[in-house]
Scaffold this active site. Structure first.
Site, PDB file in Angstrom:
ATOM      1  N   LYS A 155      -5.646  -2.010  -2.244  1.00 27.23           N
ATOM      2  CA  LYS A 155      -6.713  -1.804  -1.501  1.00 27.23           C
ATOM      3  C   LYS A 155      -7.409  -3.000  -1.057  1.00 27.23           C
ATOM      4  O   LYS A 155      -8.053  -3.383   0.121  1.00 27.23           O
ATOM      5  CB  LYS A 155      -8.035  -0.862  -2.084  1.00 27.23           C
ATOM      6  CG  LYS A 155      -7.264   0.594  -2.269  1.00 27.23           C
ATOM      7  CD  LYS A 155      -7.543   1.366  -1.458  1.00 27.23           C
ATOM      8  CE  LYS A 155      -7.131   2.812  -1.498  1.00 27.23           C
ATOM      9  NZ  LYS A 155      -7.233   3.617  -0.280  1.00 27.23           N
ATOM     10  N   GLU A 169     -12.354   4.405  -6.787  1.00 31.54           N
ATOM     11  CA  GLU A 169     -11.201   4.690  -6.159  1.00 31.54           C
ATOM     12  C   GLU A 169     -10.128   5.436  -7.095  1.00 31.54           C
ATOM     13  O   GLU A 169     -10.127   5.107  -8.500  1.00 31.54           O
ATOM     14  CB  GLU A 169     -10.278   3.356  -5.773  1.00 31.54           C
ATOM     15  CG  GLU A 169      -9.168   3.710  -5.279  1.00 31.54           C
ATOM     16  CD  GLU A 169      -9.214   3.984  -3.684  1.00 31.54           C
ATOM     17  OE1 GLU A 169      -9.965   3.515  -2.933  1.00 31.54           O
ATOM     18  OE2 GLU A 169      -8.584   5.021  -3.308  1.00 31.54           O
ATOM     19  N   ASP A 170      -9.756   6.659  -6.585  1.00 29.62           N
ATOM     20  CA  ASP A 170      -8.730   7.284  -7.567  1.00 29.62           C
ATOM     21  C   ASP A 170      -9.322   7.694  -8.761  1.00 29.62           C
ATOM     22  O   ASP A 170      -8.640   7.686  -9.727  1.00 29.62           O
ATOM     23  CB  ASP A 170      -7.258   6.533  -7.516  1.00 29.62           C
ATOM     24  CG  ASP A 170      -6.789   6.545  -6.199  1.00 29.62           C
ATOM     25  OD1 ASP A 170      -7.334   7.087  -5.190  1.00 29.62           O
ATOM     26  OD2 ASP A 170      -5.723   6.118  -6.227  1.00 29.62           O
ATOM     27  N   ARG A 179      -6.262   9.550 -11.167  1.00 26.91           N
ATOM     28  CA  ARG A 179      -5.626  10.267  -9.975  1.00 26.91           C
ATOM     29  C   ARG A 179      -5.155   9.593  -9.217  1.00 26.91           C
ATOM     30  O   ARG A 179      -5.663   8.996  -8.170  1.00 26.91           O
ATOM     31  CB  ARG A 179      -6.711  11.487  -9.629  1.00 26.91           C
ATOM     32  CG  ARG A 179      -6.087  12.625  -8.689  1.00 26.91           C
ATOM     33  CD  ARG A 179      -5.685  11.824  -7.025  1.00 26.91           C
ATOM     34  NE  ARG A 179      -6.785  11.764  -6.370  1.00 26.91           N
ATOM     35  CZ  ARG A 179      -6.589  10.720  -5.335  1.00 26.91           C
ATOM     36  NH1 ARG A 179      -5.616   9.845  -5.591  1.00 26.91           N
ATOM     37  NH2 ARG A 179      -7.631  10.675  -4.679  1.00 26.91           N
ATOM     38  N   ASP A 211     -14.265   5.995  -1.925  1.00 30.64           N
ATOM     39  CA  ASP A 211     -13.210   5.810  -0.944  1.00 30.64           C
ATOM     40  C   ASP A 211     -12.552   7.245  -0.675  1.00 30.64           C
ATOM     41  O   ASP A 211     -12.463   7.585   0.538  1.00 30.64           O
ATOM     42  CB  ASP A 211     -12.131   4.863  -1.242  1.00 30.64           C
ATOM     43  CG  ASP A 211     -11.113   4.497  -0.299  1.00 30.64           C
ATOM     44  OD1 ASP A 211     -11.401   4.171   0.793  1.00 30.64           O
ATOM     45  OD2 ASP A 211      -9.723   4.475  -0.649  1.00 30.64           O
ATOM     46  N   ASP A 212     -12.235   7.784  -1.459  1.00 29.62           N
ATOM     47  CA  ASP A 212     -11.202   9.308  -1.431  1.00 29.62           C
ATOM     48  C   ASP A 212     -12.328  10.106  -0.728  1.00 29.62           C
ATOM     49  O   ASP A 212     -11.890  10.951  -0.106  1.00 29.62           O
ATOM     50  CB  ASP A 212     -10.717   9.549  -2.642  1.00 29.62           C
ATOM     51  CG  ASP A 212      -9.875   8.681  -3.381  1.00 29.62           C
ATOM     52  OD1 ASP A 212      -9.077   8.177  -2.721  1.00 29.62           O
ATOM     53  OD2 ASP A 212     -10.169   8.093  -4.518  1.00 29.62           O
ATOM     54  N   TYR A 262       0.860  -1.172   0.054  1.00 21.99           N
ATOM     55  CA  TYR A 262      -0.039  -0.130  -0.054  1.00 21.99           C
ATOM     56  C   TYR A 262       1.222   1.270   0.019  1.00 21.99           C
ATOM     57  O   TYR A 262       2.039   1.087  -0.292  1.00 21.99           O
ATOM     58  CB  TYR A 262      -1.080  -0.118   1.402  1.00 21.99           C
ATOM     59  CG  TYR A 262      -1.933   0.933   1.174  1.00 21.99           C
ATOM     60  CD1 TYR A 262      -3.061   0.857   0.324  1.00 21.99           C
ATOM     61  CD2 TYR A 262      -2.251   1.752   2.394  1.00 21.99           C
ATOM     62  CE1 TYR A 262      -4.104   1.823   0.318  1.00 21.99           C
ATOM     63  CE2 TYR A 262      -3.319   2.534   2.364  1.00 21.99           C
ATOM     64  CZ  TYR A 262      -4.157   2.692   1.528  1.00 21.99           C
ATOM     65  OH  TYR A 262      -5.224   3.405   1.477  1.00 21.99           O
ATOM     66  N   ASN A 294      -0.719  11.663  -0.387  1.00 25.74           N
ATOM     67  CA  ASN A 294       0.051  10.216  -0.582  1.00 25.74           C
ATOM     68  C   ASN A 294       0.791  10.406  -2.130  1.00 25.74           C
ATOM     69  O   ASN A 294       0.263  11.125  -2.867  1.00 25.74           O
ATOM     70  CB  ASN A 294      -0.768   9.232  -0.463  1.00 25.74           C
ATOM     71  CG  ASN A 294      -1.438   8.941   0.945  1.00 25.74           C
ATOM     72  OD1 ASN A 294      -0.686   8.998   1.804  1.00 25.74           O
ATOM     73  ND2 ASN A 294      -2.748   8.710   0.874  1.00 25.74           N
ATOM     74  N   ASN A 314      -5.186   7.577   7.450  1.00 32.05           N
ATOM     75  CA  ASN A 314      -5.509   7.055   6.045  1.00 32.05           C
ATOM     76  C   ASN A 314      -6.669   6.230   5.986  1.00 32.05           C
ATOM     77  O   ASN A 314      -7.127   5.741   6.830  1.00 32.05           O
ATOM     78  CB  ASN A 314      -4.183   6.114   5.553  1.00 32.05           C
ATOM     79  CG  ASN A 314      -4.289   5.458   4.257  1.00 32.05           C
ATOM     80  OD1 ASN A 314      -5.162   4.898   3.666  1.00 32.05           O
ATOM     81  ND2 ASN A 314      -3.380   6.427   3.361  1.00 32.05           N
TER      82      ASN A 314
END
Ligand SMILES: NC(=O)C1=CN([C@@H]2O[C@H](COP(=O)(O)OP(=O)(O)OC[C@H]3O[C@@H](n4cnc5c(N)ncnc54)[C@H](OP(=O)(O)O)[C@@H]3O)[C@@H](O)[C@H]2O)C=CC1
Ligand SMILES: CC(=O)C(=O)O
Ligand SMILES: [Mg+2]
Length: 634
Positions: free
Chosen positions: A216, A296-297, A198, A319-320, A145, A482, A527
């Site tokens: 993840k 995610e992202d 991203r 998630d973000d 991770y 991160n 996190n």
């Protein structure tokens, strides 16, 4: 175990009801859990648990990471699975295997070579991989991770060895509902999906983004107790705008610029429809199969647009935006206690959030939800006044209001530079100088909390942090971006520039800092890995049909309550990463309670069944179970 078995029966029945004309390969690959007493033999290492029924034999067993035990197959198993002679003669159990793999891991010289070693282990024996990961979670989370997964994502195309997960690309349009049946597992509990636009703070990495869902989901299994065979990492390869990748002959994704606008949203819609066809996430009396989708992202504003489009249609969350809000709120609530205040004092805080993207806006919405929930502010508008948000151009101010308007929200990338959408407009401070810089703003409003969600290393200047320390006995400094190279400041800097007074939390791990006075400056990792595994486990265990905002708020409160008073006094806000299973257990139990309170599940509890026990018992534990072949039974 009774729960796992009955869950399987429900799933099996529902699947056969909705998917009659199934591809044979899916049936061949399926593995069924049965009560062990029926099949265990005296020589099997583990009894009175479960056995796995499999249609595989011979090398197919050895080469299937979900089935393989490496050297640990018993003599009986070797006989009945037709692998006698295909593995070294000594039956060596897991503790010895762990010694070997840990030794080999330790002699890898760089974090990236450790990453590659662990990926190879996961590809040949998942049970052993998860045993190792759980036993050394603190050390290995930093490899699979953040931060190492960031480097692995950047290099993904050059370190590629074996496929994992599923890719849906622009060349697959029109075929996705057939493709989903290529996945060999009938049961999928959690999908983590990215479009790689991203990736952490590293920008657009296209199909290389696959490493993020894989990492993840490894945490979903290790920390959240989701079963390894029930997770599916996915990349939606809609192209990339990363010139270096487009020009790299080794790049493995589609070699065209990103789809945007209607094409993009139609692509995602086709994928969602395909997933829902195979793994529906609707609740009715007949179908109780669920798949939870974690976005995610995804870059801003796609991240928000997709969440808003699907949150009321399917079981999903971002998630973000949402799990980050849960853990950051937990950090702020715990910091209140560490400063000798009450959690209910949240609305007295003055918070600066540097970063107005998915994570920044998501985190601040979570704080506002909590302020409103605590009842000390009368309206959301009043709560918005407590938070000051900055983007690249400084404090969100009047000029950005006039540059944007609400009608532009869905147009995302076409939005004029510097303009705000309706989510960001809520934070505009018209009474302060337009686009004020961070240092002046800190001087002006004397914030108690400083959050960084920019993806840009070093955004918290020495002057900014020193000014925080002038106005606060214990300034709360959270550089949350991160990987570590993109953190807004380092732990060393935060403690040095506050003369050791900071309460510090970062997105990626930093070591504690030795202070000149001999004391230790405690670092915390803030996190979403503290929140998403438990939220997912709670949703999967309760079979909740939707993921509600209250689940994130309650997850935050549950995490904020874990640190002891003496830990808080030292500046420790969360338990260490090695305690993630314990954290997930607490979060999942609370999420289950919310699911029942809000009527989001039709799953019946048995008389006297306790949710905390249900959650604990449903968590996967990596142990070898006896393997039995269908033919052997016949
Ligand atoms: N700790 C955790 O659990 C998590 C951490 N993150 C981290 O948060 C970061 C941001 O993610 P996300 O919100 O999705 O990204 P976005 O790209 O959506 O948002 C980034 C924001 O930062 C702003 N920004 C960029 N440079 C500066 C600067 N120099 N000063 C002030 N603001 C700036 C951008 O402003 P503009 O629009 O003007 O460019 C934008 O508002 C990433 O590094 C990610 O790793 C994300 C999720 C979880
Ligand atoms: C942690 C995480 O989800 C991110 O940095 O994007
Ligand atoms: Mg993320």
């Amino acid at each position: 175990m009774a729960f796992a078995t009955s869950r399987l029966l429900v799933r099996t029945r529902a699947h056969s009801a909705i998917m009659k004309n199934r591809n044979d390969s899916i049936i061949r690959a399926s593995t069924v859990l049965l009560k062990s007493q029926q099949f265990s033999t005296n020589n099997d290492p583990i009894r009175d648990k479960t056995v796995h029924m499999t249609s595989s034999r011979g090398v197919n067993v050895l080469h299937d990471p979900l089935l393989s035990k490496g050297t640990a197959f018993s003599i009986d198993e070797r006989e009945r699975l037709a692998i006698r002679g295909l593995v070294p003669p000594r039956c060596q159990e897991m503790d010895k295997q762990i010694l070997r793999v840990k030794h080999n891991l330790d002699i890898c010289e760089t974090p990236l070579s450790k990453f590659i070693f662990l990926a190879a282990l996961q590809d040949r024996n998942e049970t052993l991989f998860y045993k190792l990961l759980i036993e050394h979670l603190e050390e290995l989370a930093g490899i699979i991770y953040t931060p190492t997964v960031g480097l692995a994502s950047q290099r993904s195309h050059s370190i590629y060895r074996r496929p994992r997960g599923m890719y849906f690309s622009s060349q697959d349009r029109g075929n996705m509902s057939a493709m989903v049946y290529n996945w060999p597992q009938d049961e999928v509990d959690v999908i983590v999906v990215t479009d790689g636009s991203r990736v952490l703070g590293l920008g657009d990495l296209g199909a290389n983004g696959m490493q993020i869902p894989i990492g993840k989901l490894s945490l979903y299994v290790a920390a959240g107790g989701i079963r390894p065979r029930a997770v599916l990492p996915v990349v939606l390869d809609v192209g990339t705008n990363n010139e270096a990748l487009l020009n790299d002959p080794l790049y493995l994704g589609m070699g065209h610029p990103r789809l945007e606008g209607d094409d993009y949203y139609a692509f995602v819609e086709e994928w969602i429809t395909a997933i829902m066809t195979r793994w529906p996430s609707n609740v009715s009396n007949i179908i109780t199969i669920h798949v939870l989708i974690q976005f995610e992202d995804f870059k801003y504003p796609h991240a928000y647009n997709l969440l808003n489009k699907y949150r009321d249609r399917i079981t999903c969350f971002n998630d973000d935006i949402q799990s980050t809000s849960a853990i950051t709120l937990a950090g702020i609530l715990a910091s209140l206690k560490a400063r000798g205040l009450a959690q209910e004092d949240l609305s007295n805080e003055r918070i600066i959030c540097v970063g107005a993207g998915s994570a920044g806006v998501g985190v601040c919405e979570g704080i506002i939800d909590c302020m409103v929930d605590q009842g000390k502010v009368k309206t959301r508008e009043e709560a918005y006044r407590r938070i000051y948000m900055l983007d690249q151009n400084g404090l969100l101010g009047n000029s950005a209001v006039s540059a944007g308007d609400k009608s532009r929200v869905m147009q995302g990338p076409e939005r004029p530079k510097g303009s705000l959408d309706e989510r960001q407009l809520c934070y505009v401070k018209s009474d302060l100088p337009d686009r004020m810089n961070l240092e002046d703003l800190i001087e002006e409003v004397k914030p108690t909390v400083l959050l960084g969600l920019t993806g840009i290393g070093g955004v918290f200047s020495e002057k900014a942090i020193r000014t925080m320390a002038q106005h606060n006995e214990k300034p709360v400094i959270f550089p949350l971006s991160n990987p570590d190279t993109h953190a807004e400041c380092t732990a060393e800097q935060a403690f040095k520039w506050t003369d050791g007074k900071a309460i510090f939390a970062s997105g990626s791990p930093f070591k504690d800092v030795k202070l000149p006075n001999g004391k230790i400056g405690r670092t915390n990792q803030c996190n979403n890995s503290y929140s998403f595994p438990g939220i997912g486990l709670g949703v999967v265990t309760s079979k909740a049909s939707r993921v509600s905002p209250e689940m994130f708020l309650e997850a935050a409160k549950a995490i904020a309550d874990i640190a002891t008073p003496s830990q808080l006094k030292e500046g420790i806000l969360f338990p260490g990463v090695s305690q993630l299973r314990h954290v997930s257990n607490k979060v999942a139990t609370r999420v289950c309670e919310v699911a029942y309170q809000q009527g989001l599940t039709t799953k019946k509890l048995k008389e006297g069944e306790v949710l905390a026990d249900l959650v604990r018992d449903s968590m996967y534990d990596p142990e070898y179970v006896p393997l039995v072949n269908h033919h052997h039974m016949a």
